[in-house]
Scaffold this motif. Structure first.
Motif, short mmCIF file in Angstrom:
data_model
loop_
_atom_site.label_atom_id
_atom_site.label_comp_id
_atom_site.label_asym_id
_atom_site.label_seq_id
_atom_site.Cartn_x
_atom_site.Cartn_y
_atom_site.Cartn_z
N PHE A 444 44.46 37.78 43.58
CA PHE A 444 44.65 38.47 45.04
C PHE A 444 46.04 39.15 45.19
O PHE A 444 46.47 40.15 45.53
CB PHE A 444 44.65 37.38 46.07
CG PHE A 444 44.99 37.70 47.33
CD1 PHE A 444 44.03 38.55 48.10
CD2 PHE A 444 46.25 37.30 47.96
CE1 PHE A 444 44.45 38.96 49.43
CE2 PHE A 444 46.64 37.88 49.11
CZ PHE A 444 45.85 38.65 50.03
N GLU A 445 46.90 38.46 44.27
CA GLU A 445 48.37 38.88 44.37
C GLU A 445 48.47 40.41 43.44
O GLU A 445 49.12 41.33 43.81
CB GLU A 445 49.36 38.00 43.39
CG GLU A 445 49.75 36.68 44.36
CD GLU A 445 50.29 37.11 45.77
OE1 GLU A 445 50.88 38.02 45.70
OE2 GLU A 445 49.80 36.32 46.76
N SER A 471 38.16 34.61 31.21
CA SER A 471 38.07 36.13 31.17
C SER A 471 36.88 36.82 31.96
O SER A 471 37.42 37.52 32.97
CB SER A 471 38.29 36.50 29.83
OG SER A 471 37.06 36.60 29.11
N LEU A 472 35.83 36.01 31.87
CA LEU A 472 34.78 36.64 32.84
C LEU A 472 34.98 36.34 34.18
O LEU A 472 34.52 37.18 35.00
CB LEU A 472 33.38 36.27 31.95
CG LEU A 472 32.98 36.64 30.61
CD1 LEU A 472 31.68 35.92 30.30
CD2 LEU A 472 32.75 38.21 30.60
N PHE A 473 35.12 35.31 34.35
CA PHE A 473 35.36 34.71 35.79
C PHE A 473 36.69 35.21 36.56
O PHE A 473 36.66 35.39 37.66
CB PHE A 473 35.12 33.49 35.83
CG PHE A 473 33.79 32.80 36.33
CD1 PHE A 473 33.49 32.65 37.57
CD2 PHE A 473 32.78 32.78 35.36
CE1 PHE A 473 32.13 32.22 38.07
CE2 PHE A 473 31.56 32.48 35.60
CZ PHE A 473 31.08 32.14 36.93
N TYR A 474 37.59 35.69 35.67
CA TYR A 474 38.81 36.47 36.22
C TYR A 474 38.10 37.81 36.86
O TYR A 474 38.61 38.21 37.92
CB TYR A 474 39.87 36.70 35.07
CG TYR A 474 40.89 37.27 35.80
CD1 TYR A 474 42.14 36.58 35.73
CD2 TYR A 474 41.09 38.78 35.84
CE1 TYR A 474 43.45 37.17 36.46
CE2 TYR A 474 42.38 39.32 36.29
CZ TYR A 474 43.35 38.43 36.60
OH TYR A 474 44.54 39.18 37.15
N GLN A 475 37.24 38.40 35.95
CA GLN A 475 36.78 39.52 36.52
C GLN A 475 35.65 39.39 37.83
O GLN A 475 35.62 40.42 38.48
CB GLN A 475 35.72 40.22 35.29
CG GLN A 475 35.25 41.41 35.48
CD GLN A 475 34.62 42.32 34.32
OE1 GLN A 475 34.57 41.63 33.34
NE2 GLN A 475 33.88 43.50 34.63
N VAL A 476 35.19 38.05 37.66
CA VAL A 476 34.23 37.90 38.83
C VAL A 476 35.13 37.99 40.04
O VAL A 476 34.77 38.48 41.27
CB VAL A 476 33.57 36.55 38.79
CG1 VAL A 476 32.69 36.00 40.05
CG2 VAL A 476 32.46 36.56 37.78
N MET A 477 35.97 37.14 40.07
CA MET A 477 36.92 36.96 41.28
C MET A 477 37.73 38.30 41.64
O MET A 477 37.69 38.80 42.71
CB MET A 477 38.06 35.92 40.78
CG MET A 477 37.48 34.43 40.73
SD MET A 477 36.25 33.95 42.03
CE MET A 477 37.31 34.32 43.85
N GLU A 478 38.00 39.02 40.55
CA GLU A 478 38.59 40.38 40.79
C GLU A 478 37.57 41.31 41.47
O GLU A 478 37.92 42.06 42.57
CB GLU A 478 39.16 41.10 39.69
CG GLU A 478 40.03 42.29 39.85
CD GLU A 478 40.39 42.91 38.32
OE1 GLU A 478 41.06 43.89 38.39
OE2 GLU A 478 39.91 42.55 37.21
#
Length: 581
Positions: A444-445, A471-478
């Motif tokens: 979010f930041e 890394s994959l769930f960083y992309q999901v949340m992004e």
């Protein structure tokens, strides 16, 4: 039968008589009686006591207890009153001169000797059983005191109180306590009535069935029973009311079926056992009624009959069905062979489809990769025209050139998303426990920094631990947060809420916004590549971001879905197996 009050009164009287006998013994022991006259085979013999004012014989004969003077150690009875002789069922003239040991049963001898030994030294008392000449045993309270007879150092005086009536009263009281305990613990309904039909005792189950306290009520009013009969085969009319008058006539009921409606209106089926209670001399004292609740059993019988009827119908249907199944069995054999052929065909087609998907992913990757160079060239040359030759172009030319630049940017983003989507099919999943709340805050930041003029607000609730590829769930949340930021662009304040919960074997996470929302009739299109529910001019994008989210979640064994309403925001969910199992 005596009442409890009468028994207690008699018990009190016996205790008073015992105290009277002990006072007499104390008088003899203290020397207030001066002589004893003993009649025996050799004639009358006189024994003197020191300091007495009245003849010993008169004193002994007037007391209400059995009394005897015994010479130790042989136990010879030198004097006794008639009460003691009658108590042991022997003529007085035979009783005097006999040995007191003769009237002590063998099991009581040691106890008697102990009392006698202590009495010679002063005084002793205790309960014991004596044996009468008719072999009956008599329970007595024995009080022994030493006496001072001339030339007879070991004489003692015995006061004997008959405890027969007291023991009988105690047994009656014990029986009363036992009957009350039995009524208290009885599982069945038990009701005891007096001769007038008034209820005097009940079991706890009777209180529960009556739903109150029925004591001192007439039985027929408290428990209105109706006898259930089989009609003409019975001597009683069908459903005749039960009355205690039948018991008074000598009738006895054993296991008779009856019905009873309680005060609350509920109908019970019971088994009735009832009979009269007789006392001494066959005098009618009352009645006892026992009720066994068989309501559940009757319901089971009705249910069994219903099930039997249904079973008969089912049996007939099964016979028809079996005939049909026999004919269908042959058809199933043929279908099984065809199904095996079809499964073999589907397996081969699945392998072909997997190969085609691999080729498609490879093709998508190649096309996306190969398109990047010409797209950059078009984009670069267009920018050069705008920067170096804009003065030579008219307004329409400049507009068209800007359209080319914008579309090349979109094309570049589209090829990047296609490359990312194609990579997911080949990228391995490396799971670990991550703090999804921390990842969400970091994403979010990053996204808020790209929108410095927007008023954006993020609320993160309690999120279950997430076992996934970081890394994959960083992309999901992004992708999910950027989607929410994009569709809240027309709101004064864009509010995004991220929450989680555990349901059964799944951890469920949600991303909710107050943006444009969508029509739920088209919710199934949201996660398909290149599907858009809004105009490009209002909300930019390629339509691939949510497809990437779905592909990543599915690689983790999860699922995705969405809820929303137009202009009321949207909520995107993804569920993962609990603990990443």
């Amino acid at each position: 039968m005596q009442t409890k009050q009468e028994l207690l009164a008699e018990n009190t009287e016996l205790r008073a008589r015992l105290e009277e006998a002990e006072d007499t013994l104390r008088a003899i022991r203290q020397g207030e009686v001066d002589a004893l006259v003993v009649s025996g085979p050799q004639g009358d013999q006189v024994y003197t006591l020191k300091g007495a004012d009245h003849p010993y014989r008169i004193l002994v004969e007037t007391i209400n207890e059995g009394t005897a003077t015994v010479l130790a150690p042989d136990g010879t009875i030198v004097y006794a009153n008639r009460i003691l002789a009658e108590m042991l069922k022997i003529p007085l003239e035979r009783f005097i001169g006999s040995s007191f040991h003769y009237y002590v049963p063998q099991p009581e001898r040691d106890w008697f000797e102990a009392l006698l030994s202590k009495g010679k030294k002063g005084a002793s008392k205790g309960e014991i059983r004596l044996q009468a000449t008719d072999s009956a045993t008599v329970p007595v309270y024995l009080s022994i005191n030493s006496m001072q007879l001339e030339n007879v150092p070991d004489a003692v005086c015995l006061a004997v109180t008959d405890l027969t009536e007291q023991k009988r009263q105690e047994e009656i009281l014990a029986e009363g306590r036992l009957s009350r305990a039995i009524l208290e613990q009885a599982e069945h309904v038990i009701v005891v009535c007096d001769a007038d039909g008034l209820i005097t005792q009940t079991s706890r189950a009777a209180l529960e069935l009556y739903d109150g306290n029925p004591l001192l009520q007439r039985f027929e009013e408290a428990f209105p029973l109706s006898i259930v009969t089989n009609g003409s085969d019975s001597n009683l009319p069908f459903a005749q009311a039960f009355s205690l008058a039948a018991l008074q006539r000598g009738e006895i009921f054993r296991g008779v079926e009856a019905t009873f409606k309680c005060k609350a209106g509920r109908m019970f089926h019971v088994l009735l056992d009832a009979g009269p209670l007789y006392g001494d001399n066959s005098v009618l004292r009352g009645y006892i009624v026992s009720l066994t609740d068989i309501t559940a059993r009757k319901q089971q019988e009705v249910e069994r009959q219903r099930m039997f009827t249904e079973q008969q119908a089912l049996t007939e249907e099964l016979q028809v069905t079996n005939e049909e199944l026999q004919s269908q069995a042959e058809e199933l054999t043929v279908q099984k062979e065809e199904l095996e052929k079809l499964n073999h065909y589907l397996s081969s087609q699945q392998r072909l489809l997997e190969a085609a998907n691999e080729e498609l992913e490879s093709f998508s990757y190649s096309v996306s990769h190969d398109l990047k160079a010409p797209i950059r060239a078009v984009q670069g040359f267009s920018r050069m025209l705008l920067e170096e030759h804009s003065a030579q172009l008219d307004q329409e030319s400049l507009r068209l050139l800007n359209v080319v630049v914008d579309n090349t940017k979109l094309m570049e983003k589209l090829t990047d998303d296609l490359l990312e989507l194609s990579r997911l099919g080949r990228q391995p999943v490396r799971k670990s426990i991550i703090n999804l709340a921390l990842v969400t805050s970091q994403v979010f930041e990053k996204l808020r920094a790209q929108e410095p003029k927007r008023d954006l607000q993020l609320n993160i609730g309690d999120l279950p631990p997430c076992r996934c590829d970081t890394s994959l769930f960083y992309q999901v949340m992004e992708n999910l947060l950027s989607n929410s930021i994009k569709f809240t662009k027309f709101k004064k304040t864009g509010i995004i809420e991220v929450n989680g919960r555990t349901e059964g074997r799944e951890d469920i996470y949600s991303v909710k916004d107050n943006g444009a929302g969508f029509d739920e009739a088209y919710a199934d299109k949201l996660f398909r590549p290149f599907q858009r529910l809004h105009l490009q001019r209002d909300y930019e994008g390629t339509g691939v971001g949510l497809a990437i989210v779905k592909r990543i979640v599915q690689k983790h064994g999860g699922r995705v879905w969405a809820e929303g309403k137009i202009n009321e925001g949207a909520t995107f969910y993804f569920a993962l197996p609990k603990n990443g199992e």
